[in-house]
Design a protein around this motif. Structure first.
Motif, PDB file in Angstrom:
ATOM      1  N   LEU A 116       9.173 -10.315  -8.607  1.00 35.93           N
ATOM      2  CA  LEU A 116       9.045  -9.294  -9.644  1.00 35.93           C
ATOM      3  C   LEU A 116       7.620  -8.745  -9.695  1.00 35.93           C
ATOM      4  O   LEU A 116       7.405  -7.531  -9.801  1.00 35.93           O
ATOM      5  N   LEU A 117       6.645  -9.616  -9.565  1.00 36.86           N
ATOM      6  CA  LEU A 117       5.246  -9.192  -9.543  1.00 36.86           C
ATOM      7  C   LEU A 117       4.960  -8.330  -8.320  1.00 36.86           C
ATOM      8  O   LEU A 117       4.309  -7.281  -8.423  1.00 36.86           O
ATOM      9  N   ALA A 118       5.463  -8.733  -7.158  1.00 34.04           N
ATOM     10  CA  ALA A 118       5.267  -7.945  -5.939  1.00 34.04           C
ATOM     11  C   ALA A 118       5.919  -6.576  -6.087  1.00 34.04           C
ATOM     12  O   ALA A 118       5.360  -5.554  -5.670  1.00 34.04           O
ATOM     13  N   TRP A 119       7.117  -6.534  -6.705  1.00 32.26           N
ATOM     14  CA  TRP A 119       7.799  -5.261  -6.951  1.00 32.26           C
ATOM     15  C   TRP A 119       6.959  -4.374  -7.863  1.00 32.26           C
ATOM     16  O   TRP A 119       6.783  -3.180  -7.592  1.00 32.26           O
ATOM     17  N   ALA A 120       6.437  -4.939  -8.945  1.00 30.83           N
ATOM     18  CA  ALA A 120       5.635  -4.163  -9.893  1.00 30.83           C
ATOM     19  C   ALA A 120       4.376  -3.612  -9.230  1.00 30.83           C
ATOM     20  O   ALA A 120       3.995  -2.458  -9.449  1.00 30.83           O
ATOM     21  N   GLU A 121       3.731  -4.431  -8.404  1.00 27.42           N
ATOM     22  CA  GLU A 121       2.535  -3.966  -7.699  1.00 27.42           C
ATOM     23  C   GLU A 121       2.878  -2.843  -6.723  1.00 27.42           C
ATOM     24  O   GLU A 121       2.150  -1.852  -6.626  1.00 27.42           O
ATOM     25  N   ALA A 122       3.999  -2.974  -6.006  1.00 24.06           N
ATOM     26  CA  ALA A 122       4.428  -1.928  -5.078  1.00 24.06           C
ATOM     27  C   ALA A 122       4.785  -0.662  -5.841  1.00 24.06           C
ATOM     28  O   ALA A 122       4.447   0.453  -5.406  1.00 24.06           O
ATOM     29  N   LYS A 123       5.453  -0.815  -6.973  1.00 26.85           N
ATOM     30  CA  LYS A 123       5.824   0.331  -7.805  1.00 26.85           C
ATOM     31  C   LYS A 123       4.581   1.070  -8.291  1.00 26.85           C
ATOM     32  O   LYS A 123       4.533   2.306  -8.263  1.00 26.85           O
ATOM     33  N   MET A 124       3.565   0.331  -8.711  1.00 26.66           N
ATOM     34  CA  MET A 124       2.321   0.949  -9.168  1.00 26.66           C
ATOM     35  C   MET A 124       1.624   1.677  -8.020  1.00 26.66           C
ATOM     36  O   MET A 124       1.041   2.754  -8.215  1.00 26.66           O
ATOM     37  N   GLU A 125       1.684   1.114  -6.837  1.00 27.05           N
ATOM     38  CA  GLU A 125       1.085   1.753  -5.658  1.00 27.05           C
ATOM     39  C   GLU A 125       1.808   3.064  -5.335  1.00 27.05           C
ATOM     40  O   GLU A 125       1.164   4.074  -5.015  1.00 27.05           O
ATOM     41  N   VAL A 126       3.129   3.060  -5.438  1.00 25.46           N
ATOM     42  CA  VAL A 126       3.906   4.282  -5.214  1.00 25.46           C
ATOM     43  C   VAL A 126       3.519   5.347  -6.237  1.00 25.46           C
ATOM     44  O   VAL A 126       3.335   6.523  -5.901  1.00 25.46           O
ATOM     45  N   GLN A 127       3.388   4.952  -7.495  1.00 23.94           N
ATOM     46  CA  GLN A 127       2.996   5.906  -8.540  1.00 23.94           C
ATOM     47  C   GLN A 127       1.600   6.474  -8.276  1.00 23.94           C
ATOM     48  O   GLN A 127       1.358   7.666  -8.459  1.00 23.94           O
ATOM     49  N   LYS A 128       0.689   5.617  -7.820  1.00 21.37           N
ATOM     50  CA  LYS A 128      -0.663   6.078  -7.496  1.00 21.37           C
ATOM     51  C   LYS A 128      -0.626   7.093  -6.356  1.00 21.37           C
ATOM     52  O   LYS A 128      -1.283   8.142  -6.422  1.00 21.37           O
ATOM     53  N   LYS A 129       0.145   6.785  -5.319  1.00 21.55           N
ATOM     54  CA  LYS A 129       0.262   7.717  -4.184  1.00 21.55           C
ATOM     55  C   LYS A 129       0.924   9.021  -4.622  1.00 21.55           C
ATOM     56  O   LYS A 129       0.533  10.100  -4.165  1.00 21.55           O
ATOM     57  N   SER A 130       1.902   8.955  -5.508  1.00 19.49           N
ATOM     58  CA  SER A 130       2.554  10.163  -6.013  1.00 19.49           C
ATOM     59  C   SER A 130       1.561  11.051  -6.759  1.00 19.49           C
ATOM     60  O   SER A 130       1.575  12.277  -6.611  1.00 19.49           O
ATOM     61  N   ARG A 131       0.691  10.437  -7.551  1.00 20.84           N
ATOM     62  CA  ARG A 131      -0.349  11.214  -8.253  1.00 20.84           C
ATOM     63  C   ARG A 131      -1.289  11.883  -7.267  1.00 20.84           C
ATOM     64  O   ARG A 131      -1.685  13.032  -7.433  1.00 20.84           O
ATOM     65  N   GLN A 132      -1.659  11.128  -6.216  1.00 23.61           N
ATOM     66  CA  GLN A 132      -2.540  11.709  -5.188  1.00 23.61           C
ATOM     67  C   GLN A 132      -1.862  12.886  -4.491  1.00 23.61           C
ATOM     68  O   GLN A 132      -2.490  13.910  -4.233  1.00 23.61           O
ATOM     69  N   ILE A 133      -0.570  12.744  -4.202  1.00 21.89           N
ATOM     70  CA  ILE A 133       0.170  13.826  -3.554  1.00 21.89           C
ATOM     71  C   ILE A 133       0.223  15.054  -4.465  1.00 21.89           C
ATOM     72  O   ILE A 133      -0.008  16.181  -4.019  1.00 21.89           O
ATOM     73  N   ARG A 134       0.532  14.845  -5.742  1.00 27.52           N
ATOM     74  CA  ARG A 134       0.595  15.981  -6.676  1.00 27.52           C
ATOM     75  C   ARG A 134      -0.763  16.665  -6.794  1.00 27.52           C
ATOM     76  O   ARG A 134      -0.843  17.895  -6.853  1.00 27.52           O
ATOM     77  N   LYS A 135      -1.838  15.880  -6.807  1.00 29.08           N
ATOM     78  CA  LYS A 135      -3.180  16.454  -6.904  1.00 29.08           C
ATOM     79  C   LYS A 135      -3.483  17.310  -5.654  1.00 29.08           C
ATOM     80  O   LYS A 135      -4.009  18.412  -5.768  1.00 29.08           O
ATOM     81  N   LEU A 136      -3.151  16.763  -4.491  1.00 28.33           N
ATOM     82  CA  LEU A 136      -3.376  17.512  -3.250  1.00 28.33           C
ATOM     83  C   LEU A 136      -2.520  18.787  -3.191  1.00 28.33           C
ATOM     84  O   LEU A 136      -2.984  19.839  -2.760  1.00 28.33           O
ATOM     85  N   GLU A 137      -1.291  18.676  -3.647  1.00 29.92           N
ATOM     86  CA  GLU A 137      -0.412  19.841  -3.669  1.00 29.92           C
ATOM     87  C   GLU A 137      -0.965  20.923  -4.592  1.00 29.92           C
ATOM     88  O   GLU A 137      -0.903  22.115  -4.285  1.00 29.92           O
ATOM     89  N   ALA A 138      -1.517  20.500  -5.728  1.00 25.63           N
ATOM     90  CA  ALA A 138      -2.086  21.459  -6.678  1.00 25.63           C
ATOM     91  C   ALA A 138      -3.310  22.158  -6.084  1.00 25.63           C
ATOM     92  O   ALA A 138      -3.561  23.325  -6.358  1.00 25.63           O
ATOM     93  N   GLU A 139      -4.068  21.437  -5.270  1.00 25.36           N
ATOM     94  CA  GLU A 139      -5.256  22.031  -4.641  1.00 25.36           C
ATOM     95  C   GLU A 139      -4.875  22.982  -3.524  1.00 25.36           C
ATOM     96  O   GLU A 139      -5.656  23.863  -3.178  1.00 25.36           O
ATOM     97  N   LEU A 140      -3.704  22.815  -2.932  1.00 26.22           N
ATOM     98  CA  LEU A 140      -3.268  23.703  -1.856  1.00 26.22           C
ATOM     99  C   LEU A 140      -2.785  24.982  -2.482  1.00 26.22           C
ATOM    100  O   LEU A 140      -2.642  26.008  -2.205  1.00 26.22           O
TER     101      LEU A 140
END
Length: 140
Positions: A116-140
């Motif tokens: 469960l902890l590994a899942w939560a950490e992976a989920k948080m990493e996915v959310q972080k990457k999603s934010r980075q993608i949205r930020k990059l998309e907004a800059e494009l």
């Protein structure tokens, strides 16, 4: 190494002798085996793992010694640290280890909680990457 800040009002005692003995007694009752069976199993596990459970002439754990480790009214005789994993394996329960970790503001987690902890950490990493993608998309 980082210091762990314990909460002032929720602080547990660092004197774990009595809570440890209480947890061990609870684990003994919950395991469904007799004390004699536990002593035999602990001796077997100790032999297989090269752990000497007791000092002195007797190389094997006796029921009398186990009773002393479990006696809540005698806080001078406590299970040695090297014998605690053997005890936990013999009874198939780990509340006594949690007594040790709780005194430091920590807790032991089982295999399911690890996943469960590994899942939560992976989920948080996915959310972080999603934010980075949205930020990059907004800059494009």
């Amino acid at each position: 190494m980082a210091m762990i800040q314990l909460e002032l009002f929720n602080m547990v005692t660092l004197n774990i002798a009595k809570p440890l003995k209480v947890a061990m007694n609870d684990d003994m009752k919950a395991c469904g085996q007799s004390r004699e069976q536990i002593v035999d199993y602990m001796n077997d596990l100790a032999d297989r793992n090269g752990v000497c459970l007791v000092h002195g002439n007797g190389a094997r754990l006796t029921l009398d010694t186990l009773e002393k480790w479990l006696n809540v009214s005698d806080l001078t005789r406590i299970i040695p640290l090297k014998a605690l994993p053997i005890f936990c394996a013999a009874v198939g329960r780990y509340a006594s280890v949690n007594v040790l970790t709780k005194s430091m503001g920590l807790r032991v987690i089982d295999a399911r909680e690890q996943k469960l902890l590994a899942w939560a950490e992976a989920k948080m990493e996915v959310q972080k990457k999603s934010r980075q993608i949205r930020k990059l998309e907004a800059e494009l």
